[in-house]
Design a protein around this motif. Structure first.
Motif, PDB file in Angstrom:
ATOM      1  N   THR A  13      21.856  21.495  25.547  1.00 46.16           N
ATOM      2  CA  THR A  13      22.351  21.390  24.461  1.00 46.16           C
ATOM      3  C   THR A  13      21.363  22.051  23.395  1.00 46.16           C
ATOM      4  O   THR A  13      22.770  23.037  23.115  1.00 46.16           O
ATOM      5  N   VAL A  14      20.278  22.611  23.319  1.00 49.02           N
ATOM      6  CA  VAL A  14      19.535  24.177  23.087  1.00 49.02           C
ATOM      7  C   VAL A  14      20.490  24.988  23.159  1.00 49.02           C
ATOM      8  O   VAL A  14      20.753  26.075  22.675  1.00 49.02           O
ATOM      9  N   GLU A  15      20.724  25.335  24.948  1.00 54.81           N
ATOM     10  CA  GLU A  15      21.226  26.575  25.257  1.00 54.81           C
ATOM     11  C   GLU A  15      22.360  26.591  24.522  1.00 54.81           C
ATOM     12  O   GLU A  15      23.190  27.450  24.473  1.00 54.81           O
ATOM     13  N   ALA A  16      23.065  25.555  24.618  1.00 52.62           N
ATOM     14  CA  ALA A  16      24.814  25.125  24.242  1.00 52.62           C
ATOM     15  C   ALA A  16      24.728  25.947  22.382  1.00 52.62           C
ATOM     16  O   ALA A  16      24.970  26.450  21.931  1.00 52.62           O
ATOM     17  N   TRP A  17      23.578  25.368  21.412  1.00 53.12           N
ATOM     18  CA  TRP A  17      23.659  26.145  20.230  1.00 53.12           C
ATOM     19  C   TRP A  17      23.506  27.511  20.541  1.00 53.12           C
ATOM     20  O   TRP A  17      23.566  27.856  19.113  1.00 53.12           O
ATOM     21  N   ARG A  18      22.807  27.976  20.742  1.00 54.68           N
ATOM     22  CA  ARG A  18      22.421  29.423  20.895  1.00 54.68           C
ATOM     23  C   ARG A  18      23.847  29.954  21.734  1.00 54.68           C
ATOM     24  O   ARG A  18      23.778  31.487  20.932  1.00 54.68           O
ATOM     25  N   ARG A  19      24.766  29.723  22.572  1.00 54.21           N
ATOM     26  CA  ARG A  19      25.865  30.445  22.826  1.00 54.21           C
ATOM     27  C   ARG A  19      26.104  29.914  21.533  1.00 54.21           C
ATOM     28  O   ARG A  19      27.062  31.457  21.506  1.00 54.21           O
ATOM     29  N   GLN A  20      27.263  28.798  20.989  1.00 49.56           N
ATOM     30  CA  GLN A  20      28.364  29.336  20.191  1.00 49.56           C
ATOM     31  C   GLN A  20      27.465  30.492  18.793  1.00 49.56           C
ATOM     32  O   GLN A  20      28.407  30.606  18.428  1.00 49.56           O
ATOM     33  N   ALA A  21      25.819  30.322  18.767  1.00 46.55           N
ATOM     34  CA  ALA A  21      25.716  31.375  17.536  1.00 46.55           C
ATOM     35  C   ALA A  21      25.378  33.095  17.995  1.00 46.55           C
ATOM     36  O   ALA A  21      25.531  33.245  16.971  1.00 46.55           O
ATOM     37  N   ALA A  22      25.949  33.276  19.518  1.00 46.24           N
ATOM     38  CA  ALA A  22      25.695  34.656  19.695  1.00 46.24           C
ATOM     39  C   ALA A  22      26.603  35.203  19.302  1.00 46.24           C
ATOM     40  O   ALA A  22      27.904  35.076  18.408  1.00 46.24           O
ATOM     41  N   GLY A  23      25.785  36.510  18.991  1.00 42.00           N
ATOM     42  CA  GLY A  23      26.752  37.260  18.363  1.00 42.00           C
ATOM     43  C   GLY A  23      26.294  37.088  16.228  1.00 42.00           C
ATOM     44  O   GLY A  23      27.448  37.877  15.896  1.00 42.00           O
ATOM     45  N   ARG A  24      26.082  35.922  15.799  1.00 44.26           N
ATOM     46  CA  ARG A  24      26.188  35.722  14.242  1.00 44.26           C
ATOM     47  C   ARG A  24      25.473  35.277  13.980  1.00 44.26           C
ATOM     48  O   ARG A  24      23.798  35.099  14.728  1.00 44.26           O
ATOM     49  N   MET A  84      23.057  33.488  12.768  1.00 41.12           N
ATOM     50  CA  MET A  84      22.705  32.273  12.439  1.00 41.12           C
ATOM     51  C   MET A  84      21.836  31.698  11.850  1.00 41.12           C
ATOM     52  O   MET A  84      20.716  32.498  13.269  1.00 41.12           O
ATOM     53  N   VAL A  85      21.221  31.102  10.886  1.00 46.09           N
ATOM     54  CA  VAL A  85      19.406  30.210  11.478  1.00 46.09           C
ATOM     55  C   VAL A  85      19.926  28.929  11.498  1.00 46.09           C
ATOM     56  O   VAL A  85      20.575  27.689  10.635  1.00 46.09           O
ATOM     57  N   PHE A 144       9.210  18.343  21.105  1.00 48.24           N
ATOM     58  CA  PHE A 144      10.502  18.481  20.419  1.00 48.24           C
ATOM     59  C   PHE A 144      10.213  20.362  19.918  1.00 48.24           C
ATOM     60  O   PHE A 144      11.329  20.891  19.757  1.00 48.24           O
ATOM     61  N   GLY A 145       9.028  20.634  19.234  1.00 44.80           N
ATOM     62  CA  GLY A 145       8.957  21.559  18.727  1.00 44.80           C
ATOM     63  C   GLY A 145       8.668  23.326  19.938  1.00 44.80           C
ATOM     64  O   GLY A 145       9.407  24.364  19.021  1.00 44.80           O
ATOM     65  N   TYR A 146       8.557  22.583  21.184  1.00 38.96           N
ATOM     66  CA  TYR A 146      10.259  23.772  21.876  1.00 38.96           C
ATOM     67  C   TYR A 146      10.661  24.038  22.035  1.00 38.96           C
ATOM     68  O   TYR A 146      10.888  25.194  22.243  1.00 38.96           O
ATOM     69  N   ILE A 147      11.328  23.177  20.719  1.00 39.32           N
ATOM     70  CA  ILE A 147      13.052  23.835  20.880  1.00 39.32           C
ATOM     71  C   ILE A 147      12.800  24.996  19.765  1.00 39.32           C
ATOM     72  O   ILE A 147      13.441  26.007  19.859  1.00 39.32           O
ATOM     73  N   ALA A 148      12.108  25.202  18.870  1.00 44.38           N
ATOM     74  CA  ALA A 148      11.903  26.397  18.863  1.00 44.38           C
ATOM     75  C   ALA A 148      11.203  27.832  19.904  1.00 44.38           C
ATOM     76  O   ALA A 148      11.828  28.989  19.114  1.00 44.38           O
ATOM     77  N   ASP A 149      10.950  27.475  20.572  1.00 43.16           N
ATOM     78  CA  ASP A 149      10.836  28.579  21.732  1.00 43.16           C
ATOM     79  C   ASP A 149      11.985  28.976  22.188  1.00 43.16           C
ATOM     80  O   ASP A 149      12.032  30.168  22.507  1.00 43.16           O
ATOM     81  N   LEU A 150      12.560  28.074  22.664  1.00 45.65           N
ATOM     82  CA  LEU A 150      14.078  28.206  22.985  1.00 45.65           C
ATOM     83  C   LEU A 150      14.933  28.761  21.869  1.00 45.65           C
ATOM     84  O   LEU A 150      15.625  29.489  22.969  1.00 45.65           O
ATOM     85  N   LEU A 151      15.329  28.294  20.844  1.00 47.49           N
ATOM     86  CA  LEU A 151      15.759  29.140  20.062  1.00 47.49           C
ATOM     87  C   LEU A 151      15.810  30.820  19.231  1.00 47.49           C
ATOM     88  O   LEU A 151      16.442  31.316  18.808  1.00 47.49           O
ATOM     89  N   LEU A 160      16.816  32.226  16.322  1.00 54.16           N
ATOM     90  CA  LEU A 160      17.782  31.353  16.138  1.00 54.16           C
ATOM     91  C   LEU A 160      16.880  30.191  15.332  1.00 54.16           C
ATOM     92  O   LEU A 160      17.830  29.650  14.077  1.00 54.16           O
ATOM     93  N   MET A 161      16.027  30.421  15.003  1.00 54.21           N
ATOM     94  CA  MET A 161      14.946  28.915  14.783  1.00 54.21           C
ATOM     95  C   MET A 161      14.723  28.837  13.463  1.00 54.21           C
ATOM     96  O   MET A 161      13.880  30.400  12.962  1.00 54.21           O
TER      97      MET A 161
END
Length: 260
Positions: free
Chosen positions: A74-85, A87-88, A113-120, A123-124
């Motif tokens: 899911t988090v990877e999908a957030w990253r992909r959809q924001a690629a090149g934009r 977005m935060v 849950f905080g690991y999401i920030a490292d993945l983003l 973008l976080m």
């Protein structure tokens, strides 16, 4: 998420927090069916909605993680959809932590849950911890919450019971480096509270939740409060999504503050 966090911790140091823009104004969620025809063009495929949203706003508050714990995919999908934009993302923390377990024995869950920030990475934005409106002020609960927060994250706490608007809470959050979420909501104090370098405001409505269309005059009052706070960084999200008011009002406030 738990296994991924532990594995990552054995291989590398977490990335440094991103440095988002000074002013961040957006909506609490971007995928609502009632926005078709009111914001998104009627014939636009839903797969194009995020790109369209990001053409108008550079930040969004993700509410879905509150209801369903995000997977790595899911988090990877957030990253992909924001690629090149530009977005935060701000991420609303799972109700498992805030509403179901109510911060009892949730130290590992908060870390996971905080690991999401490292993945983003860049973008976080913030983590939003929202308490139920049925929970009144409790010094013990406040201490329990703050003891679990990672100061390396941007932690925002949204209280829904008016008793939390008191000097002890402000001082405790300031000491912990946590951000008090100022709210425009029914029966909540109509004021802006600053406990950290960043300030955070959520617009829910005035007399009824999610259904208020803010006037220029009402938003101008809030704009003046934001300016006078002299914050390092500003986060504002509109959650009054009925009839597309959130989109309309976010654009209005951006214009008033000179970012639109």
């Amino acid at each position: 998420m738990h296994k991924a966090r532990l594995l990552a911790a054995t291989h590398a140091h977490p990335p440094a927090p991103a440095d988002p823009p000074t002013l961040n104004i957006g909506c609490s969620g971007w995928f609502y069916w009632h926005l078709r025809g009111t914001f998104y063009p009627t014939q636009m495929p839903t797969k194009e909605w995020f790109a369209y949203y990001s053409d108008h706003f550079s930040t969004v508050e993700l509410n879905a993680p509150f209801y369903s714990w995000p997977t790595i995919g899911t988090v990877e999908a957030w990253r992909r959809q924001a690629a090149g934009r530009p977005m935060v993302y701000t991420v609303k923390v799972s109700e498992l932590i805030t509403h179901i377990k109510k911060f009892e024995g949730t130290q590992d869950l908060v870390r996971d849950f905080g690991y999401i920030a490292d993945l983003l990475g860049p973008l976080m934005g913030c983590f939003l911890f929202q308490l139920p409106p049925s929970v009144p002020y409790s010094p013990a609960l406040l201490d329990t919450i703050l003891a679990q927060l990672d100061p390396a994250r941007r932690n925002v706490i949204e209280f829904r019971h008016a008793s939390w608007w008191n000097d002890h809470v402000y001082a405790a959050l300031e000491k912990a480096g946590a951000v008090f979420c100022s709210c425009s909501g029914p029966k909540l104090p109509d004021t802006l509270i600053k406990t950290a370098g960043d300030i955070y405001v959520r617009f829910h409505g005035v007399q009824r939740w999610y259904r208020h269309d803010y006037s220029v005059e009402e938003l101008t009052v809030w704009a003046q409060r934001i300016i006078e706070a002299r914050a390092k960084r500003v986060w504002v999200y509109f959650n009054n999504d009925f009839d597309g008011y959130a989109i309309k009002n976010a654009a209005m406030l951006s214009h008033i503050l000179g970012s639109g």
